[in-house]
Write a protein that holds these residues in place. Structure first.
Motif, PDB file in Angstrom:
ATOM      1  N   LYS A  32      -2.849   7.967   0.597  1.00 34.39           N
ATOM      2  CA  LYS A  32      -3.839   7.873  -0.275  1.00 34.39           C
ATOM      3  C   LYS A  32      -5.098   8.322  -0.285  1.00 34.39           C
ATOM      4  O   LYS A  32      -5.299   8.384   1.006  1.00 34.39           O
ATOM      5  CB  LYS A  32      -3.865   6.170  -1.362  1.00 34.39           C
ATOM      6  N   ALA A  34      -8.883   8.044  -1.339  1.00 35.85           N
ATOM      7  CA  ALA A  34      -9.296   6.877  -2.929  1.00 35.85           C
ATOM      8  C   ALA A  34     -10.755   6.549  -1.637  1.00 35.85           C
ATOM      9  O   ALA A  34     -10.742   5.980  -0.672  1.00 35.85           O
ATOM     10  CB  ALA A  34      -8.918   5.766  -3.497  1.00 35.85           C
ATOM     11  N   HIS A  35     -11.941   6.579  -2.491  1.00 36.73           N
ATOM     12  CA  HIS A  35     -12.922   5.735  -2.632  1.00 36.73           C
ATOM     13  C   HIS A  35     -13.957   5.332  -3.668  1.00 36.73           C
ATOM     14  O   HIS A  35     -14.578   6.255  -4.086  1.00 36.73           O
ATOM     15  CB  HIS A  35     -14.054   5.948  -1.259  1.00 36.73           C
ATOM     16  N   CYS A  49      -8.101   2.697   0.416  1.00 37.66           N
ATOM     17  CA  CYS A  49      -7.639   2.608   0.715  1.00 37.66           C
ATOM     18  C   CYS A  49      -7.176   3.805   1.444  1.00 37.66           C
ATOM     19  O   CYS A  49      -7.702   4.865   1.343  1.00 37.66           O
ATOM     20  CB  CYS A  49      -6.689   3.503  -1.095  1.00 37.66           C
ATOM     21  N   CYS A  54      -4.893  -0.973   0.749  1.00 39.48           N
ATOM     22  CA  CYS A  54      -6.131  -0.987   0.619  1.00 39.48           C
ATOM     23  C   CYS A  54      -7.243  -1.931   0.407  1.00 39.48           C
ATOM     24  O   CYS A  54      -6.924  -3.250   0.536  1.00 39.48           O
ATOM     25  CB  CYS A  54      -5.492  -1.165  -1.594  1.00 39.48           C
ATOM     26  N   ILE A  69      -1.390  -1.637  -8.911  1.00 39.36           N
ATOM     27  CA  ILE A  69      -1.307   0.004  -8.239  1.00 39.36           C
ATOM     28  C   ILE A  69      -0.534   1.001  -9.512  1.00 39.36           C
ATOM     29  O   ILE A  69       0.108  -0.037  -9.320  1.00 39.36           O
ATOM     30  CB  ILE A  69      -1.720   1.006  -7.032  1.00 39.36           C
ATOM     31  N   THR A  88       0.031  -1.734   0.194  1.00 38.11           N
ATOM     32  CA  THR A  88       0.148  -0.218  -1.803  1.00 38.11           C
ATOM     33  C   THR A  88       1.907  -0.089  -1.291  1.00 38.11           C
ATOM     34  O   THR A  88       2.325   0.013  -0.853  1.00 38.11           O
ATOM     35  CB  THR A  88      -0.534   1.073  -1.237  1.00 38.11           C
ATOM     36  N   THR A  95      -2.846  10.225 -10.023  1.00 37.40           N
ATOM     37  CA  THR A  95      -3.590   9.787  -9.822  1.00 37.40           C
ATOM     38  C   THR A  95      -2.902   8.760 -11.062  1.00 37.40           C
ATOM     39  O   THR A  95      -2.255   7.776 -11.842  1.00 37.40           O
ATOM     40  CB  THR A  95      -4.732   9.663 -11.066  1.00 37.40           C
ATOM     41  N   LEU A  98      -5.824   0.827 -10.068  1.00 35.42           N
ATOM     42  CA  LEU A  98      -5.627   0.271  -9.472  1.00 35.42           C
ATOM     43  C   LEU A  98      -6.754  -0.931 -10.568  1.00 35.42           C
ATOM     44  O   LEU A  98      -7.901  -1.332 -10.876  1.00 35.42           O
ATOM     45  CB  LEU A  98      -6.419   0.556  -8.216  1.00 35.42           C
ATOM     46  N   VAL A 112      -6.642   5.355  -8.524  1.00 32.34           N
ATOM     47  CA  VAL A 112      -6.201   5.388  -6.962  1.00 32.34           C
ATOM     48  C   VAL A 112      -5.738   6.410  -6.792  1.00 32.34           C
ATOM     49  O   VAL A 112      -4.272   7.050  -7.829  1.00 32.34           O
ATOM     50  CB  VAL A 112      -5.685   4.555  -6.448  1.00 32.34           C
TER      51      VAL A 112
END
Length: 390
Positions: A32, A34-35, A49, A54, A69, A88, A95, A98, A112
């Motif tokens: 993933k 993601a932030h 993540c 995550c 998620i 996860t 997309t 979460l 996420v």
């Protein structure tokens, strides 16, 4: 105790640590990117993540809760008042929402992104016999090659040889089929091979299988290659396949690597009946097949913007060229947004001459040197000829 929804048998434990036997099965997780951050009861929570987990950092998480998620549970491995970590779930690329729910404090949500994408391919055409090295570049792959698979329609595969999070290298191979020919009938006057005429593709094999046609039958069978459709096994010159001594029940398998027509016969039965037939071996057709890069059961998306040359250790870059004077057909690719591989006979090497060699003499096996042909690699360490000892 469970892991990934499966029971993990506890073998020891204490106030701060539990050890269990990992359940059978395999988790192939899409990486993933993601932030994200969101507010939960006016306290900022940071969600990061990476790889297959995550981690949430913040305050007032309480002592328990849940993380989802999409529609799948993100199995928590750590929960405290200031941080939460979870494994996860495997999801399709794209997309997903979460949602973190802290018991007694409500819930909040953010998005996420699951990324599994192919952005480059080293080769998109090669031989109908397989053997083309393909390097796919992108993001979201795995360093565990057993999690990765590359499909090429129903008749080819691309076996993964090397892999990392950013790329994989695979080699195209035809998926071979074993065909079956059996004896049918009720007596020596009616017994025959079925099917009598069989069409197979280069690389396929055929198994002749025979058994008693009736409880008291003592008919014995064998199979041999003959020169014409009217010859008997007694006429065979030992240059083709031969199953050996006749038996009441048994089987015999032959592989057919090259196109051609092969006539075969069975024994001469009482009454003069001879079981005959033929195997027609055809070359695989030109075709364009969609490549499907899979991590577990999740398929990548495709946005191929460039190509790369494959290098093998100690060898020049592998650049496959079509045979001179061979017309490449225009193979259509019906669906946009996917990656296609074109299989051509024009990319299939042809050996036209061999010469004896003593440079690699092996016991009971003479060496051979390729001295002529088409579409062979200019680098000698890429033109490899192997054959079984006899």
């Amino acid at each position: 105790m469970t892991l990934g929804g499966k029971k993990c048998v506890v073998i020891s434990g204490g106030p701060t640590e539990v050890t269990c036997t990992v359940p059978a099965g395999q988790l192939c997780i899409i990486r993933k990117k993601a932030h994200v951050a969101f507010h939960l009861l006016r306290h900022i929570i940071y969600i990061d993540c990476k790889h297959d987990w995550c981690k949430s950092r913040g305050t007032n998480f309480g002592t328990s809760g849940s993380v989802h998620i999409g529609s799948e549970l993100c199995y928590t491995t750590h929960w405290s008042n200031i941080s939460v970590s979870c494994l996860t779930p495997a999801l399709s690329a794209g997309t997903h929402t979460l949602v973190l729910s802290a018991d007694g404090f409500g819930a909040a949500a953010r998005e996420v992104e699951y990324v599994l994408q192919v952005t480059s391919a080293s080769a998109t055409q090669g031989s109908v016999k397989g053997g083309t090295l393909v390097r796919l570049g992108g993001t979201g792959f795995s360093s565990d090659c057993s999690c990765l698979k590359v499909k090429l329609g129903q008749v080819y595969e691309c076996e993964v040889l090397q892999c990392s999070d950013e790329a994989l290298t695979c080699i195209t191979r035809p998926i071979t089929t074993n065909h079956r020919i059996v004896n049918v009938g009720t007596s020596s006057e009616t017994v025959s091979w079925y099917p009598r005429v069989l069409e197979v593709v280069e690389g396929d094999s055929v198994t002749w299988q025979w058994s008693k046609v009736s409880e008291n039958s003592q008919l014995q069978y064998r199979v041999c290659e003959v020169a014409s459709p009217v010859d008997n096994c007694e006429d065979a010159d030992d240059s083709g396949f031969f199953s050996g001594t006749q038996t009441v029940a048994g089987s015999f398998t032959v592989a057919f690597p090259q196109q051609g027509i092969h006539y075969y016969a069975g024994p001469t039965l009482p009454g003069g009946v001879v079981m005959r037939g033929q195997v027609n071996v055809v070359r695989p057709p030109h075709q364009a097949l969609r490549m499907a890069a899979l991590l577990g059961d999740k398929e990548a998306t495709y946005q191929v913007a460039g190509s790369q040359v494959v290098n093998m250790s100690g060898c020049d870059p592998i650049l496959e060229m079509p045979l001179d004077g061979c017309d490449l057909p225009d193979l259509t690719t019906p669906e946009n947004g996917y990656l296609y591989f074109h299989f051509h006979t024009c990319h299939t090497p042809v050996v036209s001459a061999l010469a004896s060699s003593t440079t690699n003499t092996v016991k009971d096996l003479s060496g051979l040197q390729v001295v002529g042909g088409d579409s062979l690699s200019p680098s000698l360490d890429q033109a490899l000829v192997t054959w079984p000892a006899r």
